[in-house]
Design an enzyme around this catalytic site. Structure first.
Site, short mmCIF file in Angstrom:
data_model
loop_
_atom_site.label_atom_id
_atom_site.label_comp_id
_atom_site.label_asym_id
_atom_site.label_seq_id
_atom_site.Cartn_x
_atom_site.Cartn_y
_atom_site.Cartn_z
N PRO A 76 -24.13 -17.79 -32.76
CA PRO A 76 -25.01 -16.86 -32.05
C PRO A 76 -25.69 -16.18 -33.26
CG PRO A 76 -22.84 -15.80 -32.41
CD PRO A 76 -22.82 -17.02 -33.14
N ALA B 95 -26.08 -10.27 -28.12
CA ALA B 95 -26.00 -11.59 -28.78
C ALA B 95 -25.74 -12.52 -27.55
CB ALA B 95 -24.43 -11.58 -29.34
N ASN B 96 -25.76 -13.89 -27.79
CA ASN B 96 -25.45 -14.94 -26.83
C ASN B 96 -23.96 -15.45 -26.93
OD1 ASN B 96 -28.35 -14.79 -26.38
ND2 ASN B 96 -28.32 -16.94 -26.17
N ARG B 97 -23.29 -16.04 -25.97
CA ARG B 97 -22.03 -16.70 -26.22
C ARG B 97 -22.23 -17.84 -27.10
NH1 ARG B 97 -18.63 -14.06 -22.98
NH2 ARG B 97 -19.32 -13.28 -20.92
N SER B 98 -21.63 -17.85 -28.19
CA SER B 98 -21.53 -19.28 -28.91
C SER B 98 -20.34 -19.10 -29.84
CB SER B 98 -22.96 -19.30 -29.75
OG SER B 98 -22.67 -20.51 -30.64
#
Ligand code: C5P
Length: 219
Positions: free
Chosen positions: A17, A29-32
């Site tokens: 992310p 943030a993005n989920r990654s």
């Protein structure tokens, strides 16, 4: 070289992310997890490529045999990816935050009882895949990912054109699939000349197949 078909080739991989600061202690943030991107970097290195992995904040280890550059924000990720050009291969796997806070606070935002709640003004982040896909030093092979929850194929096809990519690896990340953060992945390869559905595979297997395909395409 049969064992190392990517010997002498340079690759850039983004993974994980990005964290876009709100203030010194908070971020968007993005989920990654970085699992798929890191596995791709490792698989390309295994085939002999000289790999620069630009990784956002993840908890997994740096792959062995790969030059890993750690970044936090999308702008840092873009700078590190562009600094690794020229390259033969770019695989953009990172889940980059589309927006960042326009002016992040340099002190922690405090709660003041009775006062209004802060609102966040956002601004657009650079699109790293699009930048690389249209760059004067564009790698021969530019590959993007598309995490979709609906209309996977049509969205990915549009993305291919918009971003100047040769291939989009699309997956359905609807929560029910368990793909996000999980160890397995079920992807579709979208190219100008057609679509290929791969079976449900471990992320490492997706990475190895993709690396083999890249080697074949560059040979
Ligand atoms: O547009 P979307 O975010 O769905 O596109 C996904 C693809 O674009 C992924 O390959 C991702 O790594 C890349 N991307 C990027 N920079 C952004 C947004 C997405 O490189 N700011």
């Amino acid at each position: 070289d049969g064992e190392k078909p990517l010997k002498g080739r340079k690759a850039i991989v983004t993974s994980g992310p990005t964290h876009e600061p709100i203030d010194p202690v908070r971020y968007i943030a993005n989920r990654s997890s970085g699992r798929q991107g890191h596995a791709i970097a490792a698989a390309l290195a295994k085939l002999g490529a000289e790999v620069t992995l630009v990784s956002g904040p993840v908890t997994i280890a740096d792959p062995v045999g790969v030059n890993t550059v750690h970044v936090e924000r999308a702008e840092e990720m873009r700078d590190a990816a562009l600094a690794a050009l020229p390259a033969d291969i770019a695989v953009m796997v990172a889940a980059v935050a589309d927006w960042r806070v326009a002016s992040a606070a340099d002190q922690k935002l405090k709660k003041h009882p009775g006062e209004s709640i802060p609102t966040l003004a956002l601004t657009e982040n650079p699109d790293i895949l699009k930048t690389v896909g249209h760059h004067t030093m564009r790698p021969k092979l530019v590959i993007g990912f598309a995490a979709e929850t609906q209309d996977v194929e049509s969205n990915a096809k549009a993305k291919l054109e918009r971003k100047g990519a040769d291939m989009i690896v699309a997956n359905d990340v609807s929560p029910a699939t368990g793909i996000m953060g999980g160890s397995r992945n079920s992807v579709k390869l979208i190219r100008r000349d057609g679509v290929e559905q791969w079976p449900d595979l471990a992320k490492e297997e997706v990475a190895e197949r993709l690396a083999a395909l890249i080697a074949k395409q560059l040979s």
